[in-house]
Motif scaffolding. Structure first.
Motif, PDB file in Angstrom:
ATOM      1  N   PRO A 111       1.544   7.442 -11.606  1.00 11.56           N
ATOM      2  CA  PRO A 111       0.460   8.157 -10.425  1.00 11.56           C
ATOM      3  C   PRO A 111      -0.621   8.894 -11.559  1.00 11.56           C
ATOM      4  CG  PRO A 111       2.680   7.751 -10.438  1.00 11.56           C
ATOM      5  CD  PRO A 111       2.460   7.593 -11.124  1.00 11.56           C
TER       6      PRO A 111
ATOM      7  N   GLU B 183       2.503   4.112  -3.061  1.00 15.11           N
ATOM      8  CA  GLU B 183       2.161   4.962  -3.818  1.00 15.11           C
ATOM      9  C   GLU B 183       1.013   4.836  -4.977  1.00 15.11           C
ATOM     10  OE1 GLU B 183       5.289   7.131  -6.529  1.00 15.11           O
ATOM     11  OE2 GLU B 183       4.052   9.348  -7.084  1.00 15.11           O
ATOM     12  N   ILE B 184       2.024   3.722  -5.657  1.00 14.89           N
ATOM     13  CA  ILE B 184       1.347   3.056  -7.031  1.00 14.89           C
ATOM     14  C   ILE B 184      -0.369   2.654  -6.306  1.00 14.89           C
ATOM     15  CG2 ILE B 184       1.921   1.110  -7.948  1.00 14.89           C
ATOM     16  CD1 ILE B 184       2.175   3.663  -9.823  1.00 14.89           C
TER      17      ILE B 184
ATOM     18  N   PRO C 297       0.937   1.235 -14.655  1.00 13.92           N
ATOM     19  CA  PRO C 297       0.002   2.193 -14.239  1.00 13.92           C
ATOM     20  C   PRO C 297       1.196   3.119 -14.117  1.00 13.92           C
ATOM     21  CG  PRO C 297      -0.351   0.705 -12.869  1.00 13.92           C
ATOM     22  CD  PRO C 297       0.687   0.001 -13.503  1.00 13.92           C
TER      23      PRO C 297
ATOM     24  N   THR D 145      10.939  -7.059  -2.007  1.00 11.27           N
ATOM     25  CA  THR D 145      10.309  -7.606  -1.379  1.00 11.27           C
ATOM     26  C   THR D 145       8.869  -8.599  -2.049  1.00 11.27           C
ATOM     27  OG1 THR D 145       9.685  -6.081  -0.778  1.00 11.27           O
ATOM     28  CG2 THR D 145       8.055  -7.137   0.555  1.00 11.27           C
TER      29      THR D 145
ATOM     30  N   CYS E 292       1.418  -4.836  -5.686  1.00 13.51           N
ATOM     31  CA  CYS E 292       2.273  -3.419  -5.181  1.00 13.51           C
ATOM     32  C   CYS E 292       3.453  -2.998  -4.928  1.00 13.51           C
ATOM     33  CB  CYS E 292       1.299  -2.287  -5.643  1.00 13.51           C
ATOM     34  SG  CYS E 292      -0.252  -2.715  -6.761  1.00 13.51           S
ATOM     35  N   LEU E 293       4.438  -4.355  -5.220  1.00 11.76           N
ATOM     36  CA  LEU E 293       5.479  -4.578  -3.699  1.00 11.76           C
ATOM     37  C   LEU E 293       6.579  -3.786  -4.703  1.00 11.76           C
ATOM     38  CD1 LEU E 293       4.326  -8.301  -2.207  1.00 11.76           C
ATOM     39  CD2 LEU E 293       4.613  -5.700  -0.436  1.00 11.76           C
TER      40      LEU E 293
ATOM     41  N   VAL F  28       7.225 -12.191   0.165  1.00 12.59           N
ATOM     42  CA  VAL F  28       5.379 -12.038   0.637  1.00 12.59           C
ATOM     43  C   VAL F  28       4.827 -13.256  -0.324  1.00 12.59           C
ATOM     44  CG1 VAL F  28       3.752 -10.410   1.454  1.00 12.59           C
ATOM     45  CG2 VAL F  28       6.018  -9.853   1.327  1.00 12.59           C
TER      46      VAL F  28
ATOM     47  N   THR G 125       0.960  -1.672  -0.394  1.00 14.27           N
ATOM     48  CA  THR G 125       0.101  -0.206   0.070  1.00 14.27           C
ATOM     49  C   THR G 125       0.718   1.316  -0.271  1.00 14.27           C
ATOM     50  OG1 THR G 125      -1.505  -1.426   1.167  1.00 14.27           O
ATOM     51  CG2 THR G 125      -2.637   1.014   0.993  1.00 14.27           C
TER      52      THR G 125
ATOM     53  N   VAL H  97       1.887  -5.281 -11.235  1.00 12.96           N
ATOM     54  CA  VAL H  97       2.570  -3.576 -11.341  1.00 12.96           C
ATOM     55  C   VAL H  97       3.743  -3.494 -11.170  1.00 12.96           C
ATOM     56  CG1 VAL H  97       0.092  -2.267 -11.079  1.00 12.96           C
ATOM     57  CG2 VAL H  97       2.206  -2.395  -9.638  1.00 12.96           C
ATOM     58  N   MET H  98       4.491  -4.570 -11.067  1.00 13.98           N
ATOM     59  CA  MET H  98       5.557  -4.977 -10.223  1.00 13.98           C
ATOM     60  C   MET H  98       6.948  -4.431 -11.277  1.00 13.98           C
ATOM     61  SD  MET H  98       5.387  -6.318  -6.676  1.00 13.98           S
ATOM     62  CE  MET H  98       5.005  -8.958  -8.206  1.00 13.98           C
ATOM     63  N   VAL H  99       7.788  -3.817 -11.299  1.00 14.92           N
ATOM     64  CA  VAL H  99       8.938  -3.677 -12.541  1.00 14.92           C
ATOM     65  C   VAL H  99       9.592  -4.957 -11.970  1.00 14.92           C
ATOM     66  CG1 VAL H  99      11.331  -2.467 -13.026  1.00 14.92           C
ATOM     67  CG2 VAL H  99       8.960  -1.585 -12.838  1.00 14.92           C
TER      68      VAL H  99
ATOM     69  N   ASN I 175      -2.183  -9.204   4.749  1.00 17.84           N
ATOM     70  CA  ASN I 175      -1.507  -9.935   3.289  1.00 17.84           C
ATOM     71  C   ASN I 175      -1.676 -11.442   3.019  1.00 17.84           C
ATOM     72  OD1 ASN I 175      -0.287  -7.923   2.991  1.00 17.84           O
ATOM     73  ND2 ASN I 175       1.684  -8.812   3.141  1.00 17.84           N
TER      74      ASN I 175
ATOM     75  N   ARG J  82       1.097  -2.305   4.982  1.00 17.08           N
ATOM     76  CA  ARG J  82       2.403  -1.778   4.753  1.00 17.08           C
ATOM     77  C   ARG J  82       1.496  -0.659   3.388  1.00 17.08           C
ATOM     78  NH1 ARG J  82       7.551  -4.371   6.271  1.00 17.08           N
ATOM     79  NH2 ARG J  82       8.091  -2.891   5.408  1.00 17.08           N
ATOM     80  N   ASN J  83       1.648   0.532   3.416  1.00 17.81           N
ATOM     81  CA  ASN J  83       3.077   1.058   4.541  1.00 17.81           C
ATOM     82  C   ASN J  83       1.674   1.750   6.010  1.00 17.81           C
ATOM     83  OD1 ASN J  83       2.797   4.610   5.171  1.00 17.81           O
ATOM     84  ND2 ASN J  83       4.718   4.174   4.677  1.00 17.81           N
TER      85      ASN J  83
HETATM   86  N1  LIG Z   1       5.771   4.684  -8.538  1.00 16.00           N
HETATM   87  C1  LIG Z   1       5.487   4.566  -9.627  1.00 16.00           C
HETATM   88  O1  LIG Z   1       5.030   5.341  -9.806  1.00 16.00           O
HETATM   89  C2  LIG Z   1       5.174   3.113  -9.838  1.00 16.00           C
HETATM   90  C3  LIG Z   1       4.755   3.082 -11.687  1.00 16.00           C
HETATM   91  C4  LIG Z   1       4.903   1.629 -12.048  1.00 16.00           C
HETATM   92  C5  LIG Z   1       4.976   0.997 -11.520  1.00 16.00           C
HETATM   93  N2  LIG Z   1       5.476   0.429 -10.119  1.00 16.00           N
HETATM   94  C6  LIG Z   1       5.872  -0.156  -9.311  1.00 16.00           C
HETATM   95  O2  LIG Z   1       4.526  -0.505  -8.218  1.00 16.00           O
HETATM   96  C7  LIG Z   1       5.439  -0.998  -7.388  1.00 16.00           C
HETATM   97  C8  LIG Z   1       5.224  -0.252  -5.961  1.00 16.00           C
HETATM   98  O3  LIG Z   1       6.130   1.142  -6.224  1.00 16.00           O
HETATM   99  P1  LIG Z   1       5.480   1.996  -4.932  1.00 16.00           P
HETATM  100  O4  LIG Z   1       5.839   3.279  -6.187  1.00 16.00           O
HETATM  101  O5  LIG Z   1       3.933   2.035  -4.685  1.00 16.00           O
HETATM  102  O6  LIG Z   1       6.300   1.726  -4.152  1.00 16.00           O
HETATM  103  P2  LIG Z   1       5.972   1.919  -2.639  1.00 16.00           P
HETATM  104  O7  LIG Z   1       5.823   3.251  -2.358  1.00 16.00           O
HETATM  105  O8  LIG Z   1       7.157   1.547  -2.320  1.00 16.00           O
HETATM  106  O9  LIG Z   1       5.437   0.739  -2.305  1.00 16.00           O
HETATM  107  C9  LIG Z   1       5.722  -0.474  -1.504  1.00 16.00           C
HETATM  108  C10 LIG Z   1       5.105  -0.552  -0.700  1.00 16.00           C
HETATM  109  O10 LIG Z   1       4.936  -1.833  -0.147  1.00 16.00           O
HETATM  110  C11 LIG Z   1       4.701  -1.806   1.091  1.00 16.00           C
HETATM  111  N3  LIG Z   1       5.472  -3.191   2.133  1.00 16.00           N
HETATM  112  C12 LIG Z   1       6.493  -3.609   2.290  1.00 16.00           C
HETATM  113  N4  LIG Z   1       6.974  -4.888   2.425  1.00 16.00           N
HETATM  114  C13 LIG Z   1       5.481  -5.414   2.762  1.00 16.00           C
HETATM  115  C14 LIG Z   1       5.640  -6.433   2.755  1.00 16.00           C
HETATM  116  N5  LIG Z   1       5.564  -7.542   3.864  1.00 16.00           N
HETATM  117  N6  LIG Z   1       3.918  -7.139   2.984  1.00 16.00           N
HETATM  118  C15 LIG Z   1       2.858  -5.865   2.576  1.00 16.00           C
HETATM  119  N7  LIG Z   1       3.240  -4.508   1.880  1.00 16.00           N
HETATM  120  C16 LIG Z   1       4.508  -4.915   1.727  1.00 16.00           C
HETATM  121  C17 LIG Z   1       5.727  -1.150   1.702  1.00 16.00           C
HETATM  122  O11 LIG Z   1       5.180  -0.799   3.025  1.00 16.00           O
HETATM  123  P3  LIG Z   1       6.296   0.394   4.230  1.00 16.00           P
HETATM  124  O12 LIG Z   1       6.576   1.895   3.604  1.00 16.00           O
HETATM  125  O13 LIG Z   1       6.078  -0.223   4.815  1.00 16.00           O
HETATM  126  O14 LIG Z   1       7.921  -0.347   3.408  1.00 16.00           O
HETATM  127  C18 LIG Z   1       5.003  -0.421   0.645  1.00 16.00           C
HETATM  128  O15 LIG Z   1       4.049   0.497   0.772  1.00 16.00           O
HETATM  129  C19 LIG Z   1       7.350  -1.157  -7.801  1.00 16.00           C
HETATM  130  O16 LIG Z   1       7.407  -2.536  -8.181  1.00 16.00           O
HETATM  131  C20 LIG Z   1       7.084  -0.590  -8.719  1.00 16.00           C
HETATM  132  O17 LIG Z   1       8.571  -0.631 -10.220  1.00 16.00           O
HETATM  133  C21 LIG Z   1       5.648   1.821  -9.136  1.00 16.00           C
END
Ligand SMILES: NC(=O)c1ccc[n+]([C@@H]2O[C@H](COP(=O)([O-])OP(=O)(O)OC[C@H]3O[C@@H](n4cnc5c(N)ncnc54)[C@H](OP(=O)(O)O)[C@@H]3O)[C@@H](O)[C@H]2O)c1
Length: 254
Positions: free
Chosen positions: A114, A10-11, A112, A69, A64-65, A73, A8, A88-90, A51, A31-32
Motif C-alpha cells: 500500500p 486496496e492495492i 506492491p 476470484t 488485482c483480484l 473471472v 478495484t 500482483v496476486m498472491v 471487466n 467492483r468494488n
Molecule cells: N493489499 C495488499 O497489501 C496487497 C499487497 C500485495 C498483493 N496483494 C494482492 O492483491 C490482490 C488484491 O488484494 P486487495 O488487498 O486489493 O484486495 P481487495 O481490497 O479485497 O480487492 C479485491 C477486489 O476484487 C474485486 N472483485 C471481486 N470480484 C470481482 C469480479 N468478478 N470482477 C472484478 N473485480 C472483482 C473486489 O470487489 P468487491 O469488494 O465488490 O468484492 C475488490 O474490489 C490479492 O491477490 C492480494 O493477494 C495485496
C-alpha cells in the motif's frame, strides 16, 4: 499509456495513486463500486468500465483480484497477444496466469504494498518488466528476480510488516503507559525507527546500525537478549511458508 485494473480494491487504489503526476488513460473495473467511484472522482482520466472493456481498452492490464476470484473471472476476458499483463496476486503462479491470459505472453508478477501510493515501495518482479520500470521505477525500488521462486520468497518476507508493526505498537503502548501521551509515544517510536532505515540499504548498513547498538550491558543489548526467542519464532514462521510458496532455501530445505 492505456492502463487497466481488474479488481478495484486496496492495492489498485494504492497503484493508481502511485501514478500521480503521470498522464495515462486509466480504466478500472466496477467492483468494488464504492472504491471505483472514489477513484473516478479523485483521478483525472480514470473511467469505470466492465471487466471485458477494461481488457479491450488497455495496453497494460494489472490483475488485482483475490486469486480465488481470478480463476473464475480471467478465463472469460478478451486478452490480446500485444498486451502486457502485470499480476500482483498472491497464490497466482506464472504457469496458471499464462493459461488464463492467453494469447498474452508478456506477463510479470510483482508485489506492491500500500505505501506505493506515496512512492518508496520495494517492487520485486519476475520476470523483469520494462513497463513496470516505466510506470513505477522513478519513485520506487524495482528489484528484478532471477526466478519465480526468488520472487515468492519476497512474498513470504513481505509478511514481516505485520509482526514488526505489532511489536512497535506494543512498545508504543508501553511508552504511553509511562508518559500518558499516546500520540507522542507513536511519533517517537516511528521517527526513531525511520532514522535507522536508510533509503537504500544493501551494503550491510543494517548490520552496522545493529553493531552500533550493541554496547555490552546497554539498554539495547539487554532488550535484544530478552527478545532473542523472537528470532527463532520469526524463522519458524517464515519457514512455514515453504509449501505454500513452493520454496527451497539455499541449504535445500523445503
Ligand atoms: N493489499 C495488499 O497489501 C496487497 C499487497 C500485495 C498483493 N496483494 C494482492 O492483491 C490482490 C488484491 O488484494 P486487495 O488487498 O486489493 O484486495 P481487495 O481490497 O479485497 O480487492 C479485491 C477486489 O476484487 C474485486 N472483485 C471481486 N470480484 C470481482 C469480479 N468478478 N470482477 C472484478 N473485480 C472483482 C473486489 O470487489 P468487491 O469488494 O465488490 O468484492 C475488490 O474490489 C490479492 O491477490 C492480494 O493477494 C495485496
Amino acid at each position: 499509456m492505456r492502463l487497466g485494473f481488474i479488481g478495484t480494491g486496496e492495492i489498485t487504489t494504492a497503484l493508481v495513486r502511485g501514478l500521480q503526476g503521470q498522464d495515462h488513460q486509466i480504466l478500472v473495473s466496477p467492483r468494488n463500486a464504492d472504491v471505483a467511484a472514489m477513484l473516478a472522482a479523485e483521478v483525472p482520466g480514470l473511467t469505470v468500465a466492465p471487466n471485458p472493456d477494461v481488457v479491450t481498452g488497455s495496453d497494460v492490464v494489472f490483475l488485482c483480484l483475490l486469486a480465488r476470484t481470478a480463476w473464475e473471472v480471467l478465463p472469460g476476458l478478451p486478452f490480446r497477444a500485444d498486451q502486457t499483463i502485470i499480476s500482483v496476486m498472491v497464490d497466482a503462479p506464472l504457469s496458471k496466469l499464462r493459461a488464463v491470459c492467453a494469447p498474452a505472453t508478456d506477463i510479470a508478477i510483482t508485489i506492491p504494498l500500500p505505501p506505493i501510493a506515496g512512492g518508496g515501495c520495494p517492487l520485486p518482479v519476475y520476470p523483469a518488466s520494462s513497463v513496470l520500470d516505466t510506470l513505477y521505477g522513478a519513485r520506487n525500488l524495482i528489484l528484478p528476480q532471477p526466478s519465480e521462486a526468488a520472487l515468492n520468497a519476497h512474498l513470504g518476507a513481505s509478511a514481516l510488516c505485520s509482526p514488526i508493526l505489532d511489536q512497535l505498537l506494543t512498545a508504543i503502548d508501553w511508552l504511553a503507559a509511562h508518559t500518558g501521551d499516546a500520540a507522542q509515544a507513536e511519533a517517537y517510536i516511528a521517527a526513531m525507527i525511520r532514522g535507522y532505515l536508510p533509503e537504500r540499504a544493501q551494503q550491510g548498513e543494517l548490520a552496522a546500525a545493529l553493531k552500533s547498538l550493541s554496547t555490552e550491558g546497554g539498554l539495547n543489548a539487554t532488550l535484544r537478549a530478552a527478545m532473542a526467542p523472537a528470532k527463532d519464532a520469526l524463522r519458524h514462521g517464515l519457514d512455514g511458508f515453504h509449501a505454500r510458496l513452493g520454496l527451497t532455501d539455499t541449504k535445500g530445505r523445503t
